[in-house]
Write an enzyme that holds these catalytic residues in place. Sequence first.
Site, mmCIF file in Angstrom:
data_model
loop_
_atom_site.group_PDB
_atom_site.id
_atom_site.type_symbol
_atom_site.label_atom_id
_atom_site.label_comp_id
_atom_site.label_asym_id
_atom_site.label_seq_id
_atom_site.Cartn_x
_atom_site.Cartn_y
_atom_site.Cartn_z
ATOM 1 N N ASP A 1 -18.517 141.157 24.708
ATOM 2 C CA ASP A 1 -17.711 140.322 23.695
ATOM 3 C C ASP A 1 -16.411 140.163 24.505
ATOM 4 O OD1 ASP A 1 -16.864 138.703 21.542
ATOM 5 O OD2 ASP A 1 -16.470 140.589 20.341
ATOM 6 N N HIS B 1 -16.227 132.259 16.451
ATOM 7 C CA HIS B 1 -15.764 133.909 16.483
ATOM 8 C C HIS B 1 -14.893 133.925 15.134
ATOM 9 C CE1 HIS B 1 -15.847 135.337 20.599
ATOM 10 N NE2 HIS B 1 -16.606 134.310 20.738
HETATM 11 ZN ZN LIG Z 1 -13.930 136.758 19.325
#
Ligand SMILES: [Zn+2]
Length: 288
Positions: free
Chosen positions: A85, A207
């Site tokens: 990530d 996100h």
């Molecule tokens: Zn993120």
Amino acid sequence: MSLVNGNEIFAEARKGHYAVGAFNTNNLEWTRAILGAAQEKGTPVLIQTSMGAAKYMGGYELCLNLVQQTIKSMNITVPVIMHLDHGNYEAAKECIEVGYNSVMFDGHDLPFAENLEKTKEIVKLAHAKGMSVEAEVGSIGGEEDGIIGEGELADVEEAKQIAATGVDYLACGIGNIHGQYPENWKGLKFERLQELADIISTPLVLHGGSGIPKEQIQKAISMGVAKVNVNTECQMAFAAATRKYIEEGHDQNDIKGYDPRKLLAPGTKAIKDTVESRIEWFGTPAAK
Ligand SMILES: [Zn+2]
């Protein structure tokens, strides 16, 4: 099923108008909770490490081994994607080397031409090994130096160019932010999401999925978001359950209540419950 890459899973999700959850792990408890929830639901899952979490745990190879060995010991049969990530260029290269299934190269703070060039390079390296790549266009807001910024909007033309590099999923700012949302947050910008979804067939990534109301997440999924990242929500659920255990005096009054296997159990259960509830929100169907 062992670890798999994300290409087909997320392409199918976008076509089918559902999303697959991407959950950040921080340690053994987190790993067991995320994998256990996916297994219970019978759905594919993406488990990811930030650069910070990987450093905290002892490096990418250790993280990958932890996930692999936990899959084995828990008899996990659903498809699991091991993902980096928000990696910088070096971290993305390292995870490709170590054998993750998927990496995010986050070049949003680089000049656009450099983001584009480096994304191309990472795509080439990853695809040569059958791995997936996520890139980011524009910035996703969040807390920086104590100031919580408004979520930025991705530039449509830039998003188009990054998508053309062959990335397998694309994170675009649509007013979403990392961490907790401020009270005056104005919500996701669906007009921009529509503009992006109209010209980009790559699965889109949302996100900062913690704290966005369910209806907005589901609307975004119906429009082309196929991967939703959840991190803060699991951290808060873990902290609340652990706080309750201690405040109720279980660590002091129960027999061996201070044993980490007991002390961390309610928090671990809270992460698992959170992951299961998000899998339901995202409409992830059982793996074939
Ligand atoms: Zn993120």
